[in-house]
Design a protein around this motif. Sequence first.
Motif, PDB file in Angstrom:
ATOM      1  N   LEU A 434       0.829  -1.211   0.000  1.00  0.00           N
ATOM      2  CA  LEU A 434       0.000   0.000   0.000  1.00  0.00           C
ATOM      3  C   LEU A 434       0.858   1.253   0.000  1.00  0.00           C
ATOM      4  O   LEU A 434       1.897   1.307   0.655  1.00  0.00           O
ATOM      5  CB  LEU A 434      -0.895   0.011   1.241  1.00  0.00           C
ATOM      6  CG  LEU A 434      -1.957  -1.085   1.320  1.00  0.00           C
ATOM      7  CD1 LEU A 434      -2.738  -0.939   2.622  1.00  0.00           C
ATOM      8  CD2 LEU A 434      -2.890  -1.022   0.134  1.00  0.00           C
ATOM      9  N   SER A 435       0.390   2.241  -0.732  1.00  0.00           N
ATOM     10  CA  SER A 435       1.070   3.528  -0.718  1.00  0.00           C
ATOM     11  C   SER A 435       0.742   4.242   0.593  1.00  0.00           C
ATOM     12  O   SER A 435      -0.401   4.205   1.059  1.00  0.00           O
ATOM     13  CB  SER A 435       0.594   4.360  -1.901  1.00  0.00           C
ATOM     14  OG  SER A 435       0.831   5.715  -1.654  1.00  0.00           O
ATOM     15  N   PRO A 436       1.732   4.915   1.198  1.00  0.00           N
ATOM     16  CA  PRO A 436       1.443   5.638   2.449  1.00  0.00           C
ATOM     17  C   PRO A 436       0.735   6.973   2.200  1.00  0.00           C
ATOM     18  O   PRO A 436       0.353   7.644   3.145  1.00  0.00           O
ATOM     19  CB  PRO A 436       2.837   5.869   3.038  1.00  0.00           C
ATOM     20  CG  PRO A 436       3.757   5.866   1.872  1.00  0.00           C
ATOM     21  CD  PRO A 436       3.150   4.977   0.827  1.00  0.00           C
ATOM     22  N   ARG A 437       0.557   7.349   0.940  1.00  0.00           N
ATOM     23  CA  ARG A 437       0.001   8.682   0.629  1.00  0.00           C
ATOM     24  C   ARG A 437      -1.391   8.928   1.227  1.00  0.00           C
ATOM     25  O   ARG A 437      -1.625   9.999   1.774  1.00  0.00           O
ATOM     26  CB  ARG A 437      -0.034   8.926  -0.881  1.00  0.00           C
ATOM     27  CG  ARG A 437       1.304   8.822  -1.562  1.00  0.00           C
ATOM     28  CD  ARG A 437       2.293   9.926  -1.176  1.00  0.00           C
ATOM     29  NE  ARG A 437       3.611   9.530  -1.618  1.00  0.00           N
ATOM     30  CZ  ARG A 437       4.537   8.988  -0.830  1.00  0.00           C
ATOM     31  NH1 ARG A 437       4.303   8.807   0.455  1.00  0.00           N
ATOM     32  NH2 ARG A 437       5.710   8.632  -1.303  1.00  0.00           N
ATOM     33  N   PRO A 438      -2.343   7.967   1.135  1.00  0.00           N
ATOM     34  CA  PRO A 438      -3.657   8.252   1.715  1.00  0.00           C
ATOM     35  C   PRO A 438      -3.582   8.556   3.216  1.00  0.00           C
ATOM     36  O   PRO A 438      -4.275   9.446   3.700  1.00  0.00           O
ATOM     37  CB  PRO A 438      -4.446   6.965   1.464  1.00  0.00           C
ATOM     38  CG  PRO A 438      -3.805   6.385   0.262  1.00  0.00           C
ATOM     39  CD  PRO A 438      -2.353   6.707   0.388  1.00  0.00           C
ATOM     40  N   GLU A 439      -2.706   7.842   3.947  1.00  0.00           N
ATOM     41  CA  GLU A 439      -2.546   8.128   5.376  1.00  0.00           C
ATOM     42  C   GLU A 439      -1.974   9.532   5.558  1.00  0.00           C
ATOM     43  O   GLU A 439      -2.441  10.301   6.407  1.00  0.00           O
ATOM     44  CB  GLU A 439      -1.598   7.116   6.041  1.00  0.00           C
ATOM     45  CG  GLU A 439      -2.276   5.869   6.550  1.00  0.00           C
ATOM     46  CD  GLU A 439      -2.400   4.816   5.468  1.00  0.00           C
ATOM     47  OE1 GLU A 439      -1.954   5.080   4.333  1.00  0.00           O
ATOM     48  OE2 GLU A 439      -2.957   3.744   5.741  1.00  0.00           O
ATOM     49  N   GLU A 440      -0.978   9.862   4.744  1.00  0.00           N
ATOM     50  CA  GLU A 440      -0.366  11.192   4.848  1.00  0.00           C
ATOM     51  C   GLU A 440      -1.401  12.273   4.557  1.00  0.00           C
ATOM     52  O   GLU A 440      -1.449  13.309   5.221  1.00  0.00           O
ATOM     53  CB  GLU A 440       0.820  11.290   3.882  1.00  0.00           C
ATOM     54  CG  GLU A 440       2.013  10.473   4.359  1.00  0.00           C
ATOM     55  CD  GLU A 440       3.117  10.389   3.324  1.00  0.00           C
ATOM     56  OE1 GLU A 440       4.111   9.726   3.596  1.00  0.00           O
ATOM     57  OE2 GLU A 440       2.953  10.970   2.232  1.00  0.00           O
ATOM     58  N   ALA A 441      -2.255  11.999   3.556  1.00  0.00           N
ATOM     59  CA  ALA A 441      -3.288  12.974   3.197  1.00  0.00           C
ATOM     60  C   ALA A 441      -4.250  13.182   4.362  1.00  0.00           C
ATOM     61  O   ALA A 441      -4.655  14.311   4.648  1.00  0.00           O
ATOM     62  CB  ALA A 441      -4.046  12.500   1.953  1.00  0.00           C
ATOM     63  N   ALA A 442      -4.597  12.060   5.052  1.00  0.00           N
ATOM     64  CA  ALA A 442      -5.510  12.171   6.196  1.00  0.00           C
ATOM     65  C   ALA A 442      -4.855  12.956   7.329  1.00  0.00           C
ATOM     66  O   ALA A 442      -5.496  13.785   7.979  1.00  0.00           O
ATOM     67  CB  ALA A 442      -5.907  10.777   6.672  1.00  0.00           C
ATOM     68  N   MET A 443      -3.560  12.712   7.544  1.00  0.00           N
ATOM     69  CA  MET A 443      -2.829  13.442   8.595  1.00  0.00           C
ATOM     70  C   MET A 443      -2.783  14.933   8.263  1.00  0.00           C
ATOM     71  O   MET A 443      -3.009  15.791   9.110  1.00  0.00           O
ATOM     72  CB  MET A 443      -1.385  12.904   8.708  1.00  0.00           C
ATOM     73  CG  MET A 443      -1.296  11.482   9.204  1.00  0.00           C
ATOM     74  SD  MET A 443      -1.689  11.380  10.944  1.00  0.00           S
ATOM     75  CE  MET A 443      -1.209   9.722  11.313  1.00  0.00           C
ATOM     76  N   VAL A 444      -2.450  15.236   6.996  1.00  0.00           N
ATOM     77  CA  VAL A 444      -2.374  16.641   6.563  1.00  0.00           C
ATOM     78  C   VAL A 444      -3.736  17.312   6.725  1.00  0.00           C
ATOM     79  O   VAL A 444      -3.839  18.478   7.089  1.00  0.00           O
ATOM     80  CB  VAL A 444      -1.885  16.721   5.091  1.00  0.00           C
ATOM     81  CG1 VAL A 444      -2.014  18.138   4.557  1.00  0.00           C
ATOM     82  CG2 VAL A 444      -0.449  16.252   4.995  1.00  0.00           C
TER      83      VAL A 444
END
Lengths: 539, 343
Positions: A434-444
């Motif tokens: 899985l790409s970590p981008r969706p988690e990063e987007a949620a954090m941002v």
Amino acid sequence: MKRARLLVAIPAIAVLGAVVAPLVWAGVGALRGDVGSRWARLNGVILDRMVNSFVLGIGCALVSTLFGLALVWAVHRREFFGRRLLGAIYVAPLLVPPHIHTVSWMRVFGRQGYLSNWLHDHWGWQFDIRRGFVDVGGAPVFFPGTMMIMVSAFWPLAALVISAGFRQIAPRQEEAAIVAVGRRRAFRGVTLPLLAPHLWTAGFFVFIFAITCYGVPALLDTPTIMLEVFFTSANVDPLAAWVIAIPLVATTVAALLFVLLGGGRRVWEGRSLDPGRVTSAMRPRSATAGILAWGILLVTAGWPLASLLHKAGGPETYRAIWNNVLPQVKASLILAVVAGITIAAAGLLVAGFANALGRRRGFLVEVLALLPFAFPAVVVALSLNEMWGSLSALRPDGLLDRWVYRGMGLPLIAYLALFLPFGVRGVRATMTRLSPRPEEAAMVAGRGSLATFTSVTLPRLAPGILAAFVLGYILTLGELVAGLMVNTDRWQTAQARVFNMIHFSRDEEVAALCVMIALLALVPTAIYAVAFNRRVEVL
Amino acid sequence: MSAHVEIEDLSRRFGETEALSGVDLRVERGERLVVLGPSGCGKTTLLRAVAGLEAVDRGEIRLRGERVSAPGLRVDPARRGIGFVFQDLALWPNMRVARQLDFAAGRRLASAERAALLERFRLAGLERRRPAELSGGEQQRLALARALVAGPDLLLLDEPLAALDVATAEELRGVLRAIARERELTIIDVTHRQEEAFELADRIAVMRAGRLEQVASPEDILDRPANAFVARFVSRAAMLDGTAAEGAFRCALGAIPIPAGVTLPEHPRLAVRESRLEFRPGADGAARARVTDRAFLGETWRVEVDCDGARLRARCAVAPEIGVEGGLEFRGTPWFVSGGGEA
């Protein structure tokens, strides 16, 4: 953030402790007290048994890897009738535990088996699946019958690993070779070398399973080290059994370390990139490949199931044993469901903990979680008995005694120790893809750790967690040794019952109970396969 | 004499998607054909079908006069005498540079032969390296060397230069042109980058949605696009509506004389490339326009202007201020495309 990490770290460390501590406890215990007599058991006989186990493990690994490669190659690189279906169900032999494979094969090749009788009547051959060959020092070291049965039970493990390898090869690399030098040379020069780490890993996996297998050699009287360890544990001294298991454990730990740290590391760490689409041109039609692949599956899974169904006969057999076996079936089912949930949850915790620690330290955590995998079930079970027996003796009839040592706790910890690696892998394999981008987007976007985990991470990990549950469930349902060694009467498993019934020669009833267990294993697997349109994948 | 590559009525479907639809194409020996089109238009499928890596549903492909692909027929890729450079290069990660060449050649190359090849592709000294140890340009040159080592007379390129920086891509196009001349190599290159197409091609085939829109020389594609799509995709031309009367086309740019011999299509529209329009701030011209955006191109400025409601791109010799008005002049020969049925 720190608190979130602690929330994962503390239970993860507790899980690892529960799994590893009993092994250390029993290992240390073996070095205290009557050390001399224990070590004296590590004699020439044990080494002979070790040689037998080693030959069996190597042979089984080689043939299983070959079977796995042939079937997976056909599924990934050829087109034939029922290819997709075969790709979805080739793990079916795993639903039938090795000792049940043994029962079904003995019905053909055993001393009184169909084919053995036929060979004797028509050709005068006295065929016996138990027979050993190649005498060394007056005793046979090669047992092809035992090996064949283990292959029929374990090759899907090799196939799963090799299949992961095929999925990681970029099809364009093979196409580049096909354009340049044709299919055969492309397979030899590009496909096989790129698959090499997976082939090695598959071989080592099967080797570990074969060398630590108890059910098959026990039923065929094959003199392997596992039989010695089990016998010593049950009849002499559990800690002496720990000592004589040392050569075996050393071998399996070395094999596991090769998988984790050597060439297999690339396999274990997986890849997150999408290697590309396999085009129809890469899958020419081939009836031969279809016959080969279906043949492997039908002989190794179709045959045992058909033979059991045939032997069990009509519904009257099932009705006759229903009341007798119901407590064990119920206990097995409850244990399998609870163990499946525990293994998936523990897998999620340990995988999350490993991820939070970063690449290097996370890898160490994973190694620790996988370590019990290298220990035979007999050693794990006797270690658990030793540690929890001592702890519960501190306060007889206390909570530990009632809920763990004499309750459901000990079998659950045993299954967790034996199958946690599959839980961790089921989740980690999904995590690494899985790409970590969706988690990063949620954090941002300002979502907290918990909201991000429950709303973004968990849904994406769901297939991996479910895979871990299904694997935990199937493996627990088929597990024999822990069922024989640590379970109390209240939690006697169906497999332990099968094993006992075999010795009383109630063939129809054994077959009927085996069919019932296979069905119990099949249902969640089929639901998972249909709901997620995928196989239970561990890599 | 047959062409090197002949494609007739070629069609290929993937489920509901028609990747290729009735494609007809001939490529002569030694010709460099570039297939140009937006992503997903079917150009890679076309190339892979020529290589035998994709089956065809209808039509056929002939190489050197021999039928190699048709429904139910697919001659093995290795027997087509082609070299193929993949978009992601598809270098074999398990092999070192020297081994990649030996393996692709199907034999162990003689040291002198290998040395010459490595020298030619500026890979000398890198024989022992694996692909991961090479730079992007070196990987590209290795992929090219590998595709040519067996001496094919047809080279298929699937956007291999797409990921490279401008300088490296330009250098490699130079290498390609030189090799094509030396070996009389036929090249089919698919790309979505116009500059690559113009720099390499003898002819360009523009594709859209599985169909060929136009196959012509680069000059014709640029100056005489077959339709609005080709004009827009190749040169980002603007389409101006207008009316034809008294030998002129009246549109937002004023009255543009229609050259003698030019027959206007039905519903004609003027295709206007930015290089054909000159904006002069503060000056008079055939039309008045106001600058809405600007970008410096190195030696000149590109401006976006509003001209009587039409948004156009033009060139400007000096730096114009946003909002400034000036004159707009059309230069060169006008080209009209049909406005009917444009997607």
